[in-house]
Design an enzyme around this catalytic site. Sequence first.
Site, PDB file in Angstrom:
ATOM      1  N   GLY A 104      98.097  36.703  35.214  1.00 13.66           N
ATOM      2  CA  GLY A 104      98.135  35.546  34.328  1.00 13.66           C
ATOM      3  C   GLY A 104      97.148  34.509  34.807  1.00 13.66           C
ATOM      4  O   GLY A 104      96.672  34.568  35.939  1.00 13.66           O
ATOM      5  N   CYS A 108      98.316  40.946  40.455  1.00 11.24           N
ATOM      6  CA  CYS A 108      97.590  39.679  40.477  1.00 11.24           C
ATOM      7  C   CYS A 108      98.567  38.486  40.538  1.00 11.24           C
ATOM      8  O   CYS A 108      99.307  38.366  41.504  1.00 11.24           O
ATOM      9  CB  CYS A 108      96.683  39.630  39.256  1.00 11.24           C
ATOM     10  SG  CYS A 108      95.230  38.690  39.540  1.00 11.24           S
ATOM     11  N   TYR A 109      98.635  37.659  39.501  1.00  9.35           N
ATOM     12  CA  TYR A 109      99.601  36.549  39.507  1.00  9.35           C
ATOM     13  C   TYR A 109     101.009  37.085  39.770  1.00  9.35           C
ATOM     14  O   TYR A 109     101.801  36.473  40.485  1.00  9.35           O
ATOM     15  CB  TYR A 109      99.564  35.817  38.158  1.00  9.35           C
ATOM     16  CG  TYR A 109     100.591  34.702  38.032  1.00  9.35           C
ATOM     17  CD1 TYR A 109     100.252  33.404  38.393  1.00  9.35           C
ATOM     18  CD2 TYR A 109     101.887  34.963  37.577  1.00  9.35           C
ATOM     19  CE1 TYR A 109     101.194  32.385  38.292  1.00  9.35           C
ATOM     20  CE2 TYR A 109     102.830  33.948  37.474  1.00  9.35           C
ATOM     21  CZ  TYR A 109     102.478  32.662  37.829  1.00  9.35           C
ATOM     22  OH  TYR A 109     103.411  31.664  37.731  1.00  9.35           O
ATOM     23  N   HIS A 152      93.340  44.592  39.366  1.00 11.75           N
ATOM     24  CA  HIS A 152      93.897  45.064  38.086  1.00 11.75           C
ATOM     25  C   HIS A 152      93.811  46.586  37.964  1.00 11.75           C
ATOM     26  O   HIS A 152      92.770  47.109  37.589  1.00 11.75           O
ATOM     27  CB  HIS A 152      93.161  44.399  36.918  1.00 11.75           C
ATOM     28  CG  HIS A 152      93.517  42.959  36.770  1.00 11.75           C
ATOM     29  ND1 HIS A 152      94.645  42.538  36.100  1.00 11.75           N
ATOM     30  CD2 HIS A 152      92.920  41.853  37.252  1.00 11.75           C
ATOM     31  CE1 HIS A 152      94.719  41.227  36.153  1.00 11.75           C
ATOM     32  NE2 HIS A 152      93.687  40.783  36.846  1.00 11.75           N
ATOM     33  N   GLU A 173      95.085  48.373  35.718  1.00 15.32           N
ATOM     34  CA  GLU A 173      95.169  48.806  34.323  1.00 15.32           C
ATOM     35  C   GLU A 173      93.813  48.885  33.629  1.00 15.32           C
ATOM     36  O   GLU A 173      93.702  49.461  32.560  1.00 15.32           O
ATOM     37  CB  GLU A 173      96.113  47.876  33.539  1.00 15.32           C
ATOM     38  CG  GLU A 173      95.629  46.449  33.327  1.00 15.32           C
ATOM     39  CD  GLU A 173      95.915  45.517  34.489  1.00 15.32           C
ATOM     40  OE1 GLU A 173      96.074  46.004  35.624  1.00 15.32           O
ATOM     41  OE2 GLU A 173      95.948  44.292  34.268  1.00 15.32           O
ATOM     42  N   ASP A 186     100.445  51.417   7.936  1.00 13.77           N
ATOM     43  CA  ASP A 186     101.616  50.803   8.569  1.00 13.77           C
ATOM     44  C   ASP A 186     102.827  50.778   7.639  1.00 13.77           C
ATOM     45  O   ASP A 186     103.917  51.227   8.007  1.00 13.77           O
ATOM     46  CB  ASP A 186     101.316  49.366   9.025  1.00 13.77           C
ATOM     47  CG  ASP A 186     100.080  49.307   9.896  1.00 13.77           C
ATOM     48  OD1 ASP A 186      99.668  50.364  10.404  1.00 13.77           O
ATOM     49  OD2 ASP A 186      99.525  48.211  10.046  1.00 13.77           O
ATOM     50  N   LYS A 213      98.317  50.662  16.721  1.00 12.72           N
ATOM     51  CA  LYS A 213      97.823  51.320  15.498  1.00 12.72           C
ATOM     52  C   LYS A 213      97.657  52.838  15.667  1.00 12.72           C
ATOM     53  O   LYS A 213      98.080  53.614  14.819  1.00 12.72           O
ATOM     54  CB  LYS A 213      96.477  50.708  15.117  1.00 12.72           C
ATOM     55  CG  LYS A 213      95.982  51.150  13.775  1.00 12.72           C
ATOM     56  CD  LYS A 213      96.474  50.194  12.734  1.00 12.72           C
ATOM     57  CE  LYS A 213      96.042  50.553  11.352  1.00 12.72           C
ATOM     58  NZ  LYS A 213      96.564  49.547  10.413  1.00 12.72           N
TER      59      LYS A 213
END
Length: 509
Positions: A51, A78-79, A165, A167, A223, A365
């Site tokens: 964050g 991280c944060y 990170h 990810e 959708d 999606k």
Amino acid sequence: MIVIIDFGSQYNQLIARRVRENHVFCQIESPGVPLSTLKARQPEGIILSGGPSSIYEAGSPKVDPGIFTLGIPVLGICYGMQFMTAALGGSVERAEKREYGFAELRITAPSGLFKGIGRNTTCWMSHGDSIRKLPKGFRATASTPNTRFAAAADLRRKLVGVQFHPEVAHTPRGGAMLKNFLFDICGCKRSWSMKSFAREAVAGIHENVGDKKVILGLSGGVDSSVAAVLIHRAVGKRLTCIFVDNGLLRNHEAARLKLSLRRHLQINIRFVKAGRRFMQALAGVTDPERKRKIIGRVFMDVFEAEARKIKGAEFLAQGTLYPDVIESVSAFGGPSAVIKSHHNVGGLPRQMKLKLIEPLRYLFKDEVRELGSALGLPEELVWRQPFPGPGLAIRVLGEISARRLAMLRSVDEILLEEIKAEGYYKKLWQSFAVLLPIKSVGVMGDARTYENIAAIRAVTSRDAMTADWARLPHDFLARVSNRIINEVAGVNRVVYDISSKPPSTIEWE
Ligand code: XMP
């Protein structure tokens, strides 16, 4: 399942994706989530996201530190790691130098998160603060030249943290680290699949709706079609769909959609032709935001009038997707103002007091497309490119008239024909034409012309949050341009849009 606590990082959607790609279900929660709610979810693990805040800053987001005593494994990123450190008695300091970008990662404890990773790899850093002292029970597991505690763990309590990170694609072994967390540390099973999701969703809707009736606004997009099939499986005839033809669809699209929806969804659908009402309301309007507001209002009026005819309906279903949900959950708890309400078909008819069901609210999606296929929806519906609710009204720039709409439809049809013929349709996020509100000079035969300009927009994207203009071959563009100028009266120039998002948007409006 895994719970991700959202401390506001721009990468949170990516964390969710990475977890799901491993066939483990996950949900993002705001930091304000009560401990009892978390416990009731019975997650196998918790991920604290990164964050933008500094943990000692007033108002910085905090989650109940009770999460560290639940016996559930926690990964702080991280944060998230800095928060865990401070909450458990370590300390964090403002780094002299903000560390941003690639860093060499030296792994000192090749177990836990780093099992099978090797000793040296690279990682992506983006942090201002740094950990000065680890909490009791923790030991350092990796470092970078600038960061002593790039990673640390208390494996006895199954608490691990990284200041980089894992990810993002820029951390090449990040995927393997997350896998270690999910399967080794948390003991997750690979049980999340579209089939299992569909089964649970159908059961959930069935239980929630009981013997009541549901209304759904069908746009013909993937959708709302997928949502309709899912709900239909759960409640059958008690679902009624409403399709409002606003007269702002592409060439032949309303008719094709009607056919395709009728053929493939054995669902009760009411088609309402309302093109004239929309055109009347839009007469003389040039401002794009006003167009959107008018279309939203007329849609609501038409939809509501139709919905009222369905006696005893208690639920309204929407095909809201996860990116919208995430956007609406702010890092500091509670819904924020960023949700783009106009992006959702329908909206809640205000006076009808319907309860909302959003069966796709945890899906991205591409997952919705996968689900659509798993539910047996045909390719032509599953692979439709996204189309904006306000339709061609925001692609005819300036004032809309029947003539200009028809001109755009012809241009757009040629483009789509060529795009499909070359096999680009599925590869592109969107491809469409825009009619500009200016004219330019041309020469046709021996005569001067002063006619309209059409722009072509074709973009690649994963989720529409960012997009890049498609590098379509010049020969292809030449063919499209020739056809348009030769075949569509009133257009004497074609331009290709070479802007990415950001800073541009996908639609021109
Ligand atoms: P922009 O133009 O903001 O669009 O880059 C992002 C994506 O959203 C689509 N879009 C809409 N979809 N209702 C919708 O259902 C709308 O009002 C709307 N406006 C834009 C756009 O086509 C692109 O895919």
